[in-house]
Motif scaffolding. Structure first.
Motif, PDB file in Angstrom:
ATOM      1  N   GLY A   1      49.858 -13.499   6.359  1.00  0.00           N
ATOM      2  CA  GLY A   1      49.024 -12.301   6.416  1.00  0.00           C
ATOM      3  C   GLY A   1      47.646 -12.446   5.816  1.00  0.00           C
ATOM      4  O   GLY A   1      46.849 -11.502   5.844  1.00  0.00           O
TER       5      GLY A   1
ATOM      6  N   SER B   1      44.817 -14.222   6.709  1.00  0.00           N
ATOM      7  CA  SER B   1      43.669 -14.109   7.628  1.00  0.00           C
ATOM      8  C   SER B   1      43.453 -12.670   8.054  1.00  0.00           C
ATOM      9  O   SER B   1      42.316 -12.193   8.110  1.00  0.00           O
ATOM     10  CB  SER B   1      43.872 -14.983   8.869  1.00  0.00           C
ATOM     11  N   GLU B   2      44.530 -11.991   8.348  1.00  0.00           N
ATOM     12  CA  GLU B   2      44.451 -10.586   8.750  1.00  0.00           C
ATOM     13  C   GLU B   2      43.817  -9.753   7.629  1.00  0.00           C
ATOM     14  O   GLU B   2      42.920  -8.948   7.858  1.00  0.00           O
ATOM     15  CB  GLU B   2      45.861 -10.072   9.061  1.00  0.00           C
TER      16      GLU B   2
ATOM     17  N   GLU C   1      39.937 -10.426   6.947  1.00  0.00           N
ATOM     18  CA  GLU C   1      39.009  -9.787   7.888  1.00  0.00           C
ATOM     19  C   GLU C   1      38.680  -8.352   7.499  1.00  0.00           C
ATOM     20  O   GLU C   1      37.719  -7.777   7.997  1.00  0.00           O
ATOM     21  CB  GLU C   1      39.585  -9.826   9.307  1.00  0.00           C
TER      22      GLU C   1
END
Length: 177
Positions: free
Chosen positions: A39, A41-42, A45
């Protein structure tokens, strides 16, 4: 009316509440079988600003061999001793409450508070943290650096949700203010 930015803790801990061994090692964390980047990278962002304590910053720079990993974000390092800004970070030695309140009022995405220890303790005690995303590893390390320092404060939370990444469990809370 524009939405105020949130300060969010995103971190992993052992089942017994430690973020590192007493020698600052995370080897125990990397032994756990996750799913993708669990989780990260999510989450990454959703933020454009990162707040880091000096001790955590020094550890990151040592681990990354001087290559700062968050170059495309606004990064502030809280330090009790004056340090010279770099092209990637600004060192802060001012009132944390005032600084955080001003930062939250600026236009932008959420703000990530990296690491535990003194900086997290201060942010929690001053009720500056809005959400906590804590990923729990199925490991008991017995002793080390606790995620939450002992102290005279209480933070009440409401569970937003849970997710699993193979052996990891992510707990997502909002802070009741």
């Amino acid at each position: 009316m524009k939405k105020q930015r949130k300060i969010v803790l995103f971190i992993a801990q052992s089942l017994d509440g430690y973020i590192a061994t007493k020698n600052d090692s995370l080897d125990w964390l990397f032994k756990v079988e996750g799913e993708g980047d669990n989780g990260y990278s999510e989450f990454f962002e959703t933020v454009d600003t990162i707040l880091i304590g000096k001790r955590t910053y020094d550890w990151i720079m040592e681990q990354e061999k001087g290559q700062f990993p968050y170059q495309n974000k606004d990064c502030y390092i809280f330090s009790r001793t004056p340090s010279e800004d770099t092209k990637n970070v600004k060192f802060i030695n001012e009132d944390i409450v005032e600084f955080a309140d001003n930062l939250k009022k600026e236009e932008g995405q959420n703000i990530w508070i990296v690491g535990g220890g003194d900086i997290l303790h201060t942010f929690l005690k001053e009720k500056l943290v809005d959400e906590l995303i804590v990923t729990v590893a199925p490991t008991i390390i017995g002793e080390g650096i606790p995620l939450f320092k002992a102290g005279d404060y209480q933070v009440d939370l409401s569970l937003i949700g849970t997710r699993t990444f193979n052996q990891f469990v992510e707990l997502h809370y909002t802070v009741n203010k």
